[in-house]
Design a protein around this motif. Structure first.
Motif, PDB file in Angstrom:
ATOM      1  N   ARG A 246      14.662  -3.144  -9.750  1.00  0.00           N
ATOM      2  CA  ARG A 246      15.379  -3.103  -8.470  1.00  0.00           C
ATOM      3  C   ARG A 246      14.526  -2.466  -7.384  1.00  0.00           C
ATOM      4  O   ARG A 246      14.574  -2.875  -6.223  1.00  0.00           O
ATOM      5  CB  ARG A 246      16.689  -2.315  -8.636  1.00  0.00           C
ATOM      6  N   ALA A 247      13.718  -1.451  -7.763  1.00  0.00           N
ATOM      7  CA  ALA A 247      12.848  -0.817  -6.781  1.00  0.00           C
ATOM      8  C   ALA A 247      11.755  -1.774  -6.319  1.00  0.00           C
ATOM      9  O   ALA A 247      11.382  -1.793  -5.132  1.00  0.00           O
ATOM     10  CB  ALA A 247      12.233   0.448  -7.385  1.00  0.00           C
ATOM     11  N   LEU A 248      11.227  -2.609  -7.205  1.00  0.00           N
ATOM     12  CA  LEU A 248      10.201  -3.579  -6.822  1.00  0.00           C
ATOM     13  C   LEU A 248      10.766  -4.671  -5.923  1.00  0.00           C
ATOM     14  O   LEU A 248      10.055  -5.236  -5.074  1.00  0.00           O
ATOM     15  CB  LEU A 248       9.584  -4.199  -8.069  1.00  0.00           C
ATOM     16  N   ASP A 249      12.054  -4.975  -6.098  1.00  0.00           N
ATOM     17  CA  ASP A 249      12.670  -6.036  -5.305  1.00  0.00           C
ATOM     18  C   ASP A 249      12.764  -5.691  -3.820  1.00  0.00           C
ATOM     19  O   ASP A 249      12.930  -6.601  -2.984  1.00  0.00           O
ATOM     20  CB  ASP A 249      14.069  -6.350  -5.846  1.00  0.00           C
ATOM     21  N   VAL A 250      12.708  -4.387  -3.471  1.00  0.00           N
ATOM     22  CA  VAL A 250      12.816  -4.010  -2.051  1.00  0.00           C
ATOM     23  C   VAL A 250      11.491  -4.178  -1.325  1.00  0.00           C
ATOM     24  O   VAL A 250      11.422  -4.014  -0.108  1.00  0.00           O
ATOM     25  CB  VAL A 250      13.315  -2.548  -1.915  1.00  0.00           C
ATOM     26  N   LEU A 251      10.405  -4.492  -2.039  1.00  0.00           N
ATOM     27  CA  LEU A 251       9.082  -4.606  -1.437  1.00  0.00           C
ATOM     28  C   LEU A 251       8.795  -6.049  -1.012  1.00  0.00           C
ATOM     29  O   LEU A 251       9.318  -7.002  -1.616  1.00  0.00           O
ATOM     30  CB  LEU A 251       8.004  -4.144  -2.415  1.00  0.00           C
ATOM     31  N   ASP A 252       7.947  -6.178  -0.019  1.00  0.00           N
ATOM     32  CA  ASP A 252       7.462  -7.514   0.329  1.00  0.00           C
ATOM     33  C   ASP A 252       6.443  -7.954  -0.720  1.00  0.00           C
ATOM     34  O   ASP A 252       6.008  -7.161  -1.562  1.00  0.00           O
ATOM     35  CB  ASP A 252       6.836  -7.513   1.728  1.00  0.00           C
ATOM     36  N   ALA A 253       6.064  -9.217  -0.655  1.00  0.00           N
ATOM     37  CA  ALA A 253       5.219  -9.799  -1.698  1.00  0.00           C
ATOM     38  C   ALA A 253       3.874  -9.063  -1.817  1.00  0.00           C
ATOM     39  O   ALA A 253       3.396  -8.788  -2.931  1.00  0.00           O
ATOM     40  CB  ALA A 253       4.992 -11.292  -1.422  1.00  0.00           C
ATOM     41  N   ARG A 254       3.232  -8.771  -0.687  1.00  0.00           N
ATOM     42  CA  ARG A 254       1.922  -8.114  -0.745  1.00  0.00           C
ATOM     43  C   ARG A 254       2.037  -6.704  -1.306  1.00  0.00           C
ATOM     44  O   ARG A 254       1.251  -6.302  -2.183  1.00  0.00           O
ATOM     45  CB  ARG A 254       1.280  -8.086   0.651  1.00  0.00           C
ATOM     46  N   SER A 255       3.011  -5.935  -0.844  1.00  0.00           N
ATOM     47  CA  SER A 255       3.181  -4.558  -1.332  1.00  0.00           C
ATOM     48  C   SER A 255       3.497  -4.547  -2.823  1.00  0.00           C
ATOM     49  O   SER A 255       2.981  -3.711  -3.578  1.00  0.00           O
ATOM     50  CB  SER A 255       4.300  -3.861  -0.557  1.00  0.00           C
ATOM     51  N   ARG A 256       4.332  -5.524  -3.232  1.00  0.00           N
ATOM     52  CA  ARG A 256       4.689  -5.562  -4.659  1.00  0.00           C
ATOM     53  C   ARG A 256       3.474  -5.876  -5.525  1.00  0.00           C
ATOM     54  O   ARG A 256       3.292  -5.250  -6.577  1.00  0.00           O
ATOM     55  CB  ARG A 256       5.781  -6.601  -4.877  1.00  0.00           C
ATOM     56  N   ARG A 257       2.647  -6.818  -5.069  1.00  0.00           N
ATOM     57  CA  ARG A 257       1.482  -7.147  -5.879  1.00  0.00           C
ATOM     58  C   ARG A 257       0.508  -5.992  -5.946  1.00  0.00           C
ATOM     59  O   ARG A 257      -0.094  -5.719  -6.999  1.00  0.00           O
ATOM     60  CB  ARG A 257       0.778  -8.373  -5.293  1.00  0.00           C
ATOM     61  N   ILE A 258       0.349  -5.267  -4.846  1.00  0.00           N
ATOM     62  CA  ILE A 258      -0.554  -4.106  -4.852  1.00  0.00           C
ATOM     63  C   ILE A 258      -0.070  -3.053  -5.853  1.00  0.00           C
ATOM     64  O   ILE A 258      -0.847  -2.510  -6.636  1.00  0.00           O
ATOM     65  CB  ILE A 258      -0.676  -3.513  -3.436  1.00  0.00           C
ATOM     66  N   VAL A 259       1.240  -2.765  -5.828  1.00  0.00           N
ATOM     67  CA  VAL A 259       1.791  -1.771  -6.766  1.00  0.00           C
ATOM     68  C   VAL A 259       1.630  -2.246  -8.202  1.00  0.00           C
ATOM     69  O   VAL A 259       1.245  -1.479  -9.095  1.00  0.00           O
ATOM     70  CB  VAL A 259       3.276  -1.487  -6.439  1.00  0.00           C
ATOM     71  N   GLU A 260       1.938  -3.512  -8.451  1.00  0.00           N
ATOM     72  CA  GLU A 260       1.832  -4.031  -9.810  1.00  0.00           C
ATOM     73  C   GLU A 260       0.396  -4.008 -10.309  1.00  0.00           C
ATOM     74  O   GLU A 260       0.130  -3.651 -11.467  1.00  0.00           O
ATOM     75  CB  GLU A 260       2.387  -5.458  -9.863  1.00  0.00           C
ATOM     76  N   GLU A 261      -0.555  -4.415  -9.423  1.00  0.00           N
ATOM     77  CA  GLU A 261      -1.954  -4.413  -9.838  1.00  0.00           C
ATOM     78  C   GLU A 261      -2.474  -2.988 -10.052  1.00  0.00           C
ATOM     79  O   GLU A 261      -3.274  -2.738 -10.954  1.00  0.00           O
ATOM     80  CB  GLU A 261      -2.811  -5.121  -8.779  1.00  0.00           C
ATOM     81  N   ARG A 262      -2.022  -2.053  -9.248  1.00  0.00           N
ATOM     82  CA  ARG A 262      -2.551  -0.688  -9.306  1.00  0.00           C
ATOM     83  C   ARG A 262      -1.908   0.142 -10.421  1.00  0.00           C
ATOM     84  O   ARG A 262      -2.566   0.985 -11.034  1.00  0.00           O
ATOM     85  CB  ARG A 262      -2.315   0.009  -7.962  1.00  0.00           C
ATOM     86  N   TRP A 263      -0.617  -0.107 -10.732  1.00  0.00           N
ATOM     87  CA  TRP A 263       0.098   0.808 -11.624  1.00  0.00           C
ATOM     88  C   TRP A 263       0.785   0.142 -12.813  1.00  0.00           C
ATOM     89  O   TRP A 263       1.056   0.821 -13.806  1.00  0.00           O
ATOM     90  CB  TRP A 263       1.171   1.575 -10.834  1.00  0.00           C
ATOM     91  N   LEU A 264       1.059  -1.135 -12.758  1.00  0.00           N
ATOM     92  CA  LEU A 264       1.869  -1.741 -13.809  1.00  0.00           C
ATOM     93  C   LEU A 264       1.127  -2.744 -14.674  1.00  0.00           C
ATOM     94  O   LEU A 264       1.670  -3.201 -15.677  1.00  0.00           O
ATOM     95  CB  LEU A 264       3.098  -2.447 -13.189  1.00  0.00           C
ATOM     96  N   LYS A 265      -0.077  -3.127 -14.319  1.00  0.00           N
ATOM     97  CA  LYS A 265      -0.804  -4.123 -15.094  1.00  0.00           C
ATOM     98  C   LYS A 265      -1.835  -3.446 -15.975  1.00  0.00           C
ATOM     99  O   LYS A 265      -2.552  -2.535 -15.545  1.00  0.00           O
ATOM    100  CB  LYS A 265      -1.488  -5.121 -14.165  1.00  0.00           C
ATOM    101  N   VAL A 266      -1.924  -3.918 -17.208  1.00  0.00           N
ATOM    102  CA  VAL A 266      -2.921  -3.433 -18.158  1.00  0.00           C
ATOM    103  C   VAL A 266      -3.682  -4.640 -18.687  1.00  0.00           C
ATOM    104  O   VAL A 266      -3.081  -5.560 -19.264  1.00  0.00           O
ATOM    105  CB  VAL A 266      -2.277  -2.666 -19.331  1.00  0.00           C
ATOM    106  N   ASN A 267      -4.993  -4.691 -18.479  1.00  0.00           N
ATOM    107  CA  ASN A 267      -5.809  -5.792 -18.947  1.00  0.00           C
ATOM    108  C   ASN A 267      -6.042  -5.696 -20.446  1.00  0.00           C
ATOM    109  O   ASN A 267      -5.721  -4.698 -21.089  1.00  0.00           O
ATOM    110  CB  ASN A 267      -7.159  -5.806 -18.215  1.00  0.00           C
ATOM    111  N   ASP A 268      -6.617  -6.714 -20.998  1.00  0.00           N
ATOM    112  CA  ASP A 268      -6.879  -6.743 -22.427  1.00  0.00           C
ATOM    113  C   ASP A 268      -7.806  -5.613 -22.859  1.00  0.00           C
ATOM    114  O   ASP A 268      -7.721  -5.136 -23.992  1.00  0.00           O
ATOM    115  CB  ASP A 268      -7.496  -8.095 -22.828  1.00  0.00           C
ATOM    116  N   ASP A 269      -8.703  -5.215 -21.982  1.00  0.00           N
ATOM    117  CA  ASP A 269      -9.624  -4.120 -22.330  1.00  0.00           C
ATOM    118  C   ASP A 269      -9.058  -2.753 -21.993  1.00  0.00           C
ATOM    119  O   ASP A 269      -9.781  -1.764 -21.999  1.00  0.00           O
ATOM    120  CB  ASP A 269     -10.969  -4.306 -21.633  1.00  0.00           C
TER     121      ASP A 269
END
Length: 309
Positions: A246-269
């Motif tokens: 629900r907190a991610l839904d309040v963000l615009d597309a660019r802000s959401r992707r920045i947050v996801e890339e910076r804090w929520l995504k984990v690569n294979d390595d």
């Protein structure tokens, strides 16, 4: 030893003045042993004055004349490791209770009547203070507590082949003790177990160092079932699940992707998502601008999470 006569005691207006202000136990014991003993007639006279007229002067004389009895009784309980001064103090309380209730018409001396009250108060004090956890609450347990040790010693003394290094009782000895004290055999076993144990602090002392991990509190406490911990876990699970979405839904597309890339995504390595500079290159802005967008997005998400709390 110099003693005071009954005549001298009768002439003193304040009987408590016979005991001077003392600073140590030996001086107290010496002083009370010099106090005069009352004859049976004097004792009866003072007891009637107290009963009929509430004469506190008479009560004081009865108490003073029996302080040596309390000292004598207290010596019987020195083996419990408690200060004799405290034992005497509690015994004196019992003596005063006995004096208050004493009836001279019953045909017994105060010394015989007071003995029960003195021992009763000393027993209560020992049971309250010998261990942090009270060992004896029922009548049978009290009887065992104050008699088991002496009986064990007499049993070993009577046995020709007694093992002096053996502390526990045999099955035959347990039955003998139970019969002698008119209690159950399993009560004897339980009290012997209690007496052989000791107090263990749940939490380690400040100077225990690395031994603190072995204190009972370390393995007795189950934090998983502690109410506050359970509520915290439930709240954390809710926020990290539906609350985060629900907190991610309040963000615009660019802000959401920045947050996801910076804090929520984990690569294979396991190296995490994109860096500020990588995102800056993708969006054609500076790394500082990406950081500002990230900070603003975090504030919006925090407000959204607070609103759902």
């Amino acid at each position: 030893m110099t003693t005071l006569s009954s005549t001298t005691a009768l002439s003193v207006r304040d009987p408590w003045a016979l005991v001077p202000s003392l600073g140590n136990l030996d001086a107290y014991v010496s002083a009370v042993n010099q106090l005069p003993m009352l004859t049976q007639d004097e004792e009866s006279t003072y007891a009637r004055r107290l009963r009929d007229a509430g004469d506190l002067d008479a009560a004081g004389r009865l108490v003073l004349s029996h302080l040596r009895l309390v000292v004598s009784v207290s010596r019987q309980y020195l083996g419990y490791g408690l200060p004799q001064g405290d034992l005497i103090q509690e015994g004196n309380v019992g003596l005063m209770k006995a004096v208050k209730r004493f009836d001279p018409e019953q045909g017994v001396r105060l010394v015989s009547y007071a003995l029960h009250w003195i021992k009763a108060e000393i027993h209560e004090y020992i049971l309250r203070n010998w261990r942090m956890v009270k060992l004896a609450t029922t009548k049978a347990q009290r009887k065992l507590f104050f008699n088991l040790r002496s009986i064990k010693q007499s049993l070993k003394g009577d046995a020709a082949d007694a093992d002096l290094h053996r502390n526990t009782l045999s099955a035959a000895e347990i039955e003998r003790v139970a019969t002698q004290l008119n209690v159950k055999a399993d009560e004897v076993v339980e009290m012997e177990t209690r007496l052989s144990g000791g107090d263990v602090a749940l939490e380690p002392q400040a100077d225990d160092g690395d031994e603190g991990g072995y204190a009972p509190i370390a393995y007795l406490a189950d934090e998983r079932s502690e109410p506050t911990r359970v509520l915290e876990d439930r709240r954390r699970d809710a926020l990290s699940g539906d609350g985060l979405l629900r907190a991610l839904d309040v963000l615009d597309a660019r802000s959401r992707r920045i947050v996801e890339e910076r804090w929520l995504k984990v690569n294979d390595d396991s190296s995490g998502g994109m860096t500020l500079h990588e995102l800056a290159a993708e969006y054609g802005v500076s790394a500082e601008r990406i950081r500002q967008i990230e900070v603003a997005a975090m504030k919006k998400m925090r407000k959204a999470l607070e609103a759902t709390a």
